[in-house]
Design a protein around this motif. Structure first.
Motif, short mmCIF file in Angstrom:
data_model
loop_
_atom_site.label_atom_id
_atom_site.label_comp_id
_atom_site.label_asym_id
_atom_site.label_seq_id
_atom_site.Cartn_x
_atom_site.Cartn_y
_atom_site.Cartn_z
N ILE A 153 0.86 -1.18 0.00
CA ILE A 153 0.00 0.00 0.00
C ILE A 153 0.90 1.23 0.00
CG2 ILE A 153 -1.82 1.27 1.18
CD1 ILE A 153 -2.65 -1.29 2.56
N SER A 154 0.72 2.08 -1.00
CA SER A 154 1.47 3.33 -1.11
C SER A 154 0.52 4.48 -0.76
CB SER A 154 2.02 3.52 -2.53
OG SER A 154 2.90 2.47 -2.86
N MET A 155 0.89 5.24 0.27
CA MET A 155 0.00 6.29 0.77
C MET A 155 0.70 7.64 0.75
SD MET A 155 -1.46 4.13 4.02
CE MET A 155 0.16 3.41 4.29
N THR A 156 -0.07 8.67 0.48
CA THR A 156 0.42 10.05 0.60
C THR A 156 -0.48 10.79 1.56
OG1 THR A 156 -0.85 10.74 -1.34
CG2 THR A 156 1.44 10.10 -1.71
N GLY A 157 0.11 11.72 2.28
CA GLY A 157 -0.65 12.48 3.25
C GLY A 157 -0.22 13.93 3.29
N ALA A 158 -0.96 14.72 4.05
CA ALA A 158 -0.65 16.14 4.19
C ALA A 158 -0.94 16.59 5.61
CB ALA A 158 -1.47 16.96 3.19
N VAL A 159 -0.12 17.51 6.09
CA VAL A 159 -0.34 18.12 7.40
C VAL A 159 -0.31 19.63 7.19
CG1 VAL A 159 2.13 17.99 7.97
CG2 VAL A 159 0.43 18.22 9.81
N ASP A 160 -1.26 20.35 7.79
CA ASP A 160 -1.42 21.76 7.45
C ASP A 160 -0.37 22.67 8.09
OD1 ASP A 160 -2.34 21.57 10.05
OD2 ASP A 160 -4.10 22.84 9.74
N ASN A 161 0.29 22.19 9.15
CA ASN A 161 1.28 23.03 9.83
C ASN A 161 2.34 22.13 10.46
OD1 ASN A 161 2.74 24.73 11.51
ND2 ASN A 161 0.97 25.96 12.09
N ILE A 162 3.60 22.31 10.10
CA ILE A 162 4.66 21.45 10.62
C ILE A 162 5.56 22.16 11.63
CG2 ILE A 162 4.70 19.99 8.56
CD1 ILE A 162 7.25 21.48 7.71
N VAL A 201 9.96 15.08 7.74
CA VAL A 201 8.77 15.82 8.16
C VAL A 201 8.53 16.94 7.15
CG1 VAL A 201 7.72 17.25 9.95
CG2 VAL A 201 9.12 15.27 10.59
N ALA A 202 7.42 16.86 6.47
CA ALA A 202 7.07 17.87 5.48
C ALA A 202 5.55 17.95 5.40
CB ALA A 202 7.65 17.52 4.11
N GLN A 203 5.04 19.04 4.82
CA GLN A 203 3.59 19.20 4.73
C GLN A 203 2.96 18.13 3.84
OE1 GLN A 203 3.58 23.78 4.25
NE2 GLN A 203 1.71 23.32 5.39
N SER A 204 3.70 17.66 2.84
CA SER A 204 3.27 16.53 2.03
C SER A 204 4.25 15.38 2.24
CB SER A 204 3.23 16.90 0.54
OG SER A 204 2.28 17.92 0.31
N PHE A 205 3.76 14.20 2.50
CA PHE A 205 4.64 13.08 2.80
C PHE A 205 4.08 11.80 2.20
CE2 PHE A 205 1.67 13.77 6.27
CZ PHE A 205 1.17 12.52 6.55
N ALA A 206 4.96 10.80 2.07
CA ALA A 206 4.57 9.52 1.46
C ALA A 206 5.17 8.36 2.24
CB ALA A 206 5.04 9.48 0.00
N TYR A 223 -7.13 -3.77 5.32
CA TYR A 223 -6.37 -3.05 6.33
C TYR A 223 -7.00 -1.67 6.53
CZ TYR A 223 -2.67 -6.55 5.99
OH TYR A 223 -1.96 -7.73 6.02
N TYR A 224 -6.88 -1.18 7.75
CA TYR A 224 -7.36 0.16 8.08
C TYR A 224 -6.15 1.06 8.27
CZ TYR A 224 -11.69 -2.36 8.63
OH TYR A 224 -12.80 -3.16 8.38
N VAL A 225 -6.18 2.19 7.62
CA VAL A 225 -5.02 3.09 7.64
C VAL A 225 -5.47 4.49 8.02
CG1 VAL A 225 -3.81 1.73 5.90
CG2 VAL A 225 -5.21 3.66 5.17
N ARG A 226 -4.58 5.22 8.69
CA ARG A 226 -4.85 6.62 9.02
C ARG A 226 -3.52 7.37 9.15
NH1 ARG A 226 -7.04 5.88 15.31
NH2 ARG A 226 -5.00 5.41 16.25
N PRO A 227 -3.51 8.63 8.76
CA PRO A 227 -2.29 9.43 8.90
C PRO A 227 -2.14 9.92 10.33
CG PRO A 227 -4.02 10.77 7.98
CD PRO A 227 -4.60 9.40 8.12
#
Length: 268
Positions: free
Chosen positions: A55-64, A91-96, A108-112
Motif C-alpha cells: 500500500i502506497s500512501m500520501t498524506g498532508a499536514v497543514d502546519n509542521i 517531516v514535510a507538509q506533504s509526505f509519502a 487493512y485500516y489506515v490513518r495518517p
C-alpha cells in the motif's frame, strides 16, 4: 565469504494504538519547548494505491512548525486496538509512505498521524484498503535479488542495492535449469528443479565470478550453522508470489572464502 538474509520493514513493532502507540509517540513529543503550540495540526490522507500486497500512501499536514514525525498507522481492526506505525523519511507538509509485505486479500485500516511537541499525536480519518491476490509463477524467469552477508558478529546483513538473476530451463528439459547472475556476476551455473518439492538444487564448486585480486570465485554450499561445507546449495521456490530463498553459500577463491551469503529472490 559472505552471509545473508531477513525481511525488514520499517522500525516499528505492533503497538496498541490507544495505549502503546500513543505512549511511544508521546515520548517523542516530550520536548521542552515553552513556545510550542498546544493546538493539533490537521493531518489527512490524500491518496492510497494498492499494488498486490503493498500500500502506497500520501498524506498532508497543514502546519509542521511543532511536528516531530508524520506517517501512517496500519491496523487489521477498524478500532486500531493494535497497529503498526510507519513514519515518513522526512517531516514535510506533504509526505509519502510505502507499506509492503502485507497479507494478500486482506482489508487493512489506515490513518495518517503527526507527532507534535506539545499537543500529543494528531490522527486523521480512517480508510479501509484491501490488498489483492498474489500472482502465481513458474520457476523459470527473471528475479530481483536481495543479498545478505554474514558479518563478523555472525549476523546476516542486507547488502546495499539489488541485482537480477535469470533461471531458464535447458531446452527440451523440465528439470535441468541454467542460473545466470548469482552473486551479481554474469556467470551461468547449472541446477536441477524438482517440481514435487519446489526446490532447485545447485551443485557446489561452480564458478560465479572473477575477483580482481584472487581470480575465479566458486559457490560452495554451507550448512545452517556455518560450520561445514555441503555438496549442494538448495533454493526453495514458492510459486504464489514467486519468491525464491537460497541456502547459505560461500564465495570461495583459492586463498579461502571471501564471505558467506544467501539470497532472497522475487519473480519479476
Amino acid at each position: 565469504m559472505k552471509k545473508i538474509f531477513l525481511y525488514l520493514m520499517p522500525c516499528l513493532a505492533f503497538l496498541a494504538c490507544l495505549t502503546s502507540c500513543d505512549d511511544e509517540m508521546g515520548a517523542k513529543a516530550d520536548v521542552d519547548n515553552a513556545f510550542a503550540s498546544t493546538e493539533q495540526p490537521a493531518v489527512t490522507m490524500t491518496a492510497a494505491q494498492v499494488n498486490i500486497t503493498t500500500i502506497s500512501m500520501t498524506g498532508a499536514v497543514d502546519n509542521i512548525d511543532n511536528v516531530l514525525e508524520v506517517g501512517f498507522q496500519v491496523s487489521e481492526t477498524e478500532d486500531f486496538a493494535s497497529c503498526e506505525s510507519y513514519p515518513a523519511e522526512t517531516v514535510a507538509q506533504s509526505f509519502a509512505v510505502n507499506v509492503s509485505e502485507l497479507e494478500e486479500m486482506t482489508t487493512y485500516y489506515v490513518r495518517p498521524y503527526a507527532v507534535t511537541r506539545a499537543a500529543g499525536t494528531a490522527v486523521g480519518a480512517v480508510s479501509a484498503v484491501k490488498t489483492s491476490e498474489l500472482p502465481t509463477y513458474t520457476v523459470d524467469g527473471t528475479y530481483t535479488v536481495t543479498e545478505y552477508e554474514l558479518d563478523n558478529n555472525d549476523v546476516w546483513q542486507k547488502e546495499n542495492g539489488s541485482y537480477t538473476m535469470d533461471i531458464r530451463f535447458v531446452q527440451g528439459s523440465t528439470t535441468n535449469v541454467e542460473i545466470t547472475g548469482l552473486w551479481g556476476g554474469d556467470k551461468t551455473i547449472d541446477g536441477i528443479y524438482d517440481a514435487a518439492t519446489q526446490t532447485v538444487t545447485v551443485p557446489s564448486e561452480q564458478m560465479i565470478g572473477v575477483d580482481s585480486r584472487f581470480g575465479n570465485v566458486y559457490a560452495i554450499g554451507v550448512n545452517d550453522a556455518i560450520t561445514a561445507y555441503t555438496a549442494n546449495i538448495v533454493f526453495k521456490f514458492t510459486p504464489k508470489g514467486g519468491k525464491m530463498l537460497s541456502g547459505n553459500f560461500a564465495a570461495q577463491v583459492s586463498a579461502g572464502a571471501l564471505g558467506f551469503y544467501k539470497v532472497e529472490m522475487v519473480h519479476n
